[in-house]
Design an enzyme around this catalytic site. Structure first.
Site, PDB file in Angstrom:
ATOM      1  N   PHE A  12       0.806  -1.221   0.000  1.00 16.28           N
ATOM      2  CA  PHE A  12       0.000   0.000   0.000  1.00 16.28           C
ATOM      3  C   PHE A  12       0.840   1.273   0.000  1.00 16.28           C
ATOM      4  CE2 PHE A  12      -2.319   2.877   3.179  1.00 16.28           C
ATOM      5  CZ  PHE A  12      -2.781   3.727   2.185  1.00 16.28           C
ATOM      6  N   ILE A  13       1.485   1.583   1.122  1.00  8.75           N
ATOM      7  CA  ILE A  13       2.193   2.866   1.173  1.00  8.75           C
ATOM      8  C   ILE A  13       3.459   2.823   0.333  1.00  8.75           C
ATOM      9  CG2 ILE A  13       1.186   3.702   3.320  1.00  8.75           C
ATOM     10  CD1 ILE A  13       3.639   2.776   4.804  1.00  8.75           C
ATOM     11  N   ASP A  58      12.400 -11.991  -0.850  1.00 11.15           N
ATOM     12  CA  ASP A  58      12.195 -11.831   0.586  1.00 11.15           C
ATOM     13  C   ASP A  58      13.303 -10.962   1.157  1.00 11.15           C
ATOM     14  OD1 ASP A  58      11.826 -12.154   3.327  1.00 11.15           O
ATOM     15  OD2 ASP A  58      11.498 -14.320   3.212  1.00 11.15           O
ATOM     16  N   TYR A  78      10.033  -0.044   3.296  1.00 12.53           N
ATOM     17  CA  TYR A  78       8.621  -0.116   3.651  1.00 12.53           C
ATOM     18  C   TYR A  78       8.177  -1.524   4.041  1.00 12.53           C
ATOM     19  CZ  TYR A  78       7.442   4.544   1.749  1.00 12.53           C
ATOM     20  OH  TYR A  78       7.331   5.896   1.515  1.00 12.53           O
ATOM     21  N   THR A 121       6.014   3.083  12.409  1.00 11.89           N
ATOM     22  CA  THR A 121       4.631   3.404  12.748  1.00 11.89           C
ATOM     23  C   THR A 121       4.545   4.083  14.098  1.00 11.89           C
ATOM     24  OG1 THR A 121       2.487   2.389  13.295  1.00 11.89           O
ATOM     25  CG2 THR A 121       4.427   1.049  13.660  1.00 11.89           C
ATOM     26  N   ASP A 122       3.503   4.872  14.295  1.00 14.16           N
ATOM     27  CA  ASP A 122       3.282   5.470  15.611  1.00 14.16           C
ATOM     28  C   ASP A 122       2.836   4.444  16.640  1.00 14.16           C
ATOM     29  OD1 ASP A 122       0.739   5.031  14.561  1.00 14.16           O
ATOM     30  OD2 ASP A 122       0.005   7.060  14.923  1.00 14.16           O
ATOM     31  N   GLU A 123       2.470   3.243  16.190  1.00 16.26           N
ATOM     32  CA  GLU A 123       2.000   2.227  17.125  1.00 16.26           C
ATOM     33  C   GLU A 123       3.095   1.715  18.057  1.00 16.26           C
ATOM     34  OE1 GLU A 123      -0.936  -0.628  15.622  1.00 16.26           O
ATOM     35  OE2 GLU A 123      -0.905   0.482  13.741  1.00 16.26           O
ATOM     36  N   TYR A 148       2.573  -7.081  16.269  1.00 14.23           N
ATOM     37  CA  TYR A 148       2.944  -6.196  15.170  1.00 14.23           C
ATOM     38  C   TYR A 148       3.761  -5.011  15.658  1.00 14.23           C
ATOM     39  CZ  TYR A 148       2.398  -2.132  12.133  1.00 14.23           C
ATOM     40  OH  TYR A 148       2.630  -0.987  11.412  1.00 14.23           O
ATOM     41  N   LYS A 152       7.826  -3.959  15.126  1.00 16.20           N
ATOM     42  CA  LYS A 152       8.238  -2.696  14.504  1.00 16.20           C
ATOM     43  C   LYS A 152       9.137  -1.893  15.457  1.00 16.20           C
ATOM     44  CE  LYS A 152       7.529  -1.098  11.111  1.00 16.20           C
ATOM     45  NZ  LYS A 152       8.320  -1.181   9.848  1.00 16.20           N
ATOM     46  N   ASN A 177      -1.692   6.616  10.920  1.00 17.20           N
ATOM     47  CA  ASN A 177      -2.442   5.724  10.028  1.00 17.20           C
ATOM     48  C   ASN A 177      -2.616   6.327   8.638  1.00 17.20           C
ATOM     49  OD1 ASN A 177      -3.034   4.705  12.748  1.00 17.20           O
ATOM     50  ND2 ASN A 177      -4.504   3.388  11.699  1.00 17.20           N
ATOM     51  N   GLN A 192     -14.486  -0.548   4.759  1.00 19.01           N
ATOM     52  CA  GLN A 192     -15.799   0.095   4.891  1.00 19.01           C
ATOM     53  C   GLN A 192     -16.294   0.620   3.536  1.00 19.01           C
ATOM     54  OE1 GLN A 192     -16.536  -0.890   7.738  1.00 19.01           O
ATOM     55  NE2 GLN A 192     -14.435  -1.058   8.493  1.00 19.01           N
ATOM     56  N   ASN A 247     -13.072   6.137  15.179  1.00 18.85           N
ATOM     57  CA  ASN A 247     -13.510   5.200  14.141  1.00 18.85           C
ATOM     58  C   ASN A 247     -14.985   5.361  13.792  1.00 18.85           C
ATOM     59  OD1 ASN A 247     -10.932   4.193  14.057  1.00 18.85           O
ATOM     60  ND2 ASN A 247     -11.377   2.354  15.248  1.00 18.85           N
TER      61      ASN A 247
END
Length: 332
Positions: A12-13, A58, A78, A121-123, A148, A152, A177, A192, A247
């Site tokens: 994706f990104i 890989d 990424y 990621t900010d996570e 996850y 990271k 996100n 969604q 959300n």
């Protein structure tokens, strides 16, 4: 930096970054992607063959990685396993890709003296209380809450150690996100949107109070390119567009933008360990490097994203049934 190696560039990104680079610079790009379910060759369709090539492989395979790094002027990393629900179901691929894969790349750039930028990621910072006015900064302690985010966090720390111990020329960015074109339909916003297209009521975890700081993938791409070209070696930069939304609000905005009643969704059981709120303070990136987002208005970026999914059903349709089957198996 004429030749960029972009790991995970069919995801994706990563694919959004490849499109952005080819449209806005003179760089050429080699994409290294394992092409798991989250990687899609169709995301690179139509790009000029003389400036972009795809290598299937890989990042944890040193024999594949080393010659590609040797030929590159810079590596933009990424590639990652990145779905929280999947990490709760089976953490092993997250350790292999996010930790061992990053280590393999770091050893290659160390051997060849290649510039390296690591996407995170900010996570890794855990979460914030819903009523807390604070936001994450580069000084926020790490406090990951899932397999996850913990893998990271581990990959970030490896990058920092290789900079300090071995002089690797690396920078790190932690982003909020992302949403936008080419995002797999298992993810929150495209799931969604495509459910509404299919006449299926969107699914909301719990009460939908969890807050995310949304950024359009084009803005993430422009920030990464800015850091790659201007960032100080060894530094971490947080990327965010000030797009905090819970959300429930996001689902209601999607429904409204697509001509449906704002309450036409279903609530499902919440995810275990679901982080409450993320918020990014991107002051350092904005003041030090002069970056600003194009989509500072979330609704405008969301309208752009909805249009893309309406116009590109051939891209996402092959993924949809399998993604929904996985959710059904998880009771979601």
């Amino acid at each position: 930096m004429g030749e960029l190696l972009v790991t995970g560039g069919a995801g994706f990104i990563g694919s959004n970054f490849v499109h952005y680079v080819l449209e806005n610079t003179g760089h050429t790009v080699t994409v290294l992607d394992k092409l798991t379910y989250a990687g899609n060759k169709a995301s690179l369709a139509g790009l000029p063959a003389d400036r972009c090539r795809l290598v299937r492989g890989d990042i944890a395979d040193a024999a594949v990685v080393d010659p590609l790094v040797a030929a590159a002027d810079a590596v933009v990393h990424y590639a990652a396993e990145s779905h929280n629900d999947n990490s709760l179901h089976d953490p092993a691929p997250f350790l292999e890709t996010n930790v061992i894969g990053t280590y393999t790349l770091l050893e290659a750039v160390r051997r060849h003296g290649t510039r390296f930028h690591h996407i995170s990621t900010d996570e890794v910072y855990g979460d914030l209380a819903l009523e807390d006015p604070a936001r994450f900064t580069e000084a926020t302690p790490y406090n990951p809450s899932s397999p996850y985010s913990s893998t990271k966090a581990g990959s970030d720390l490896l990058v920092r150690a290789w900079v300090r111990s071995f002089g690797v020329q690396a920078t790190i960015s932690n982003c909020s996100n992302n949403y936008g074109p080419y995002q797999h339909v298992e993810k929150f916003i495209p799931r969604q949107i495509t459910n509404v297209i299919d006449g299926v009521r969107p699914k909301l975890y719990g009460a939908g109070a969890n807050v995310r700081d949304w950024i359009h993938a084009d803005d993430h791409s422009s920030a990464v390119l800015t850091i790659l070209e201007q960032g100080r070696i060894g530094e971490t930069y947080l990327i965010g567009a000030g797009g905090e939304k819970n959300n429930r609000d996001v689902i209601e905005l999607i429904l409204e933008a697509m001509g449906r009643p704002r309450d036409a969704y279903e609530q499902v059981a919440d995810r275990p360990g679901h982080d409450l709120r993320y918020g990014i303070d991107s002051t350092k990136l904005r003041t030090e490097l002069g970056w600003t987002p194009r989509y500072s208005n979330f609704e405008a970026g969301l309208a752009n994203t909805i249009k893309w999914y309406l116009d590109n059903e051939a891209w996402w349709r092959p993924q949809k049934a399998a993604a929904e089957a996985r959710y059904r198996d998880q009771g979601r």
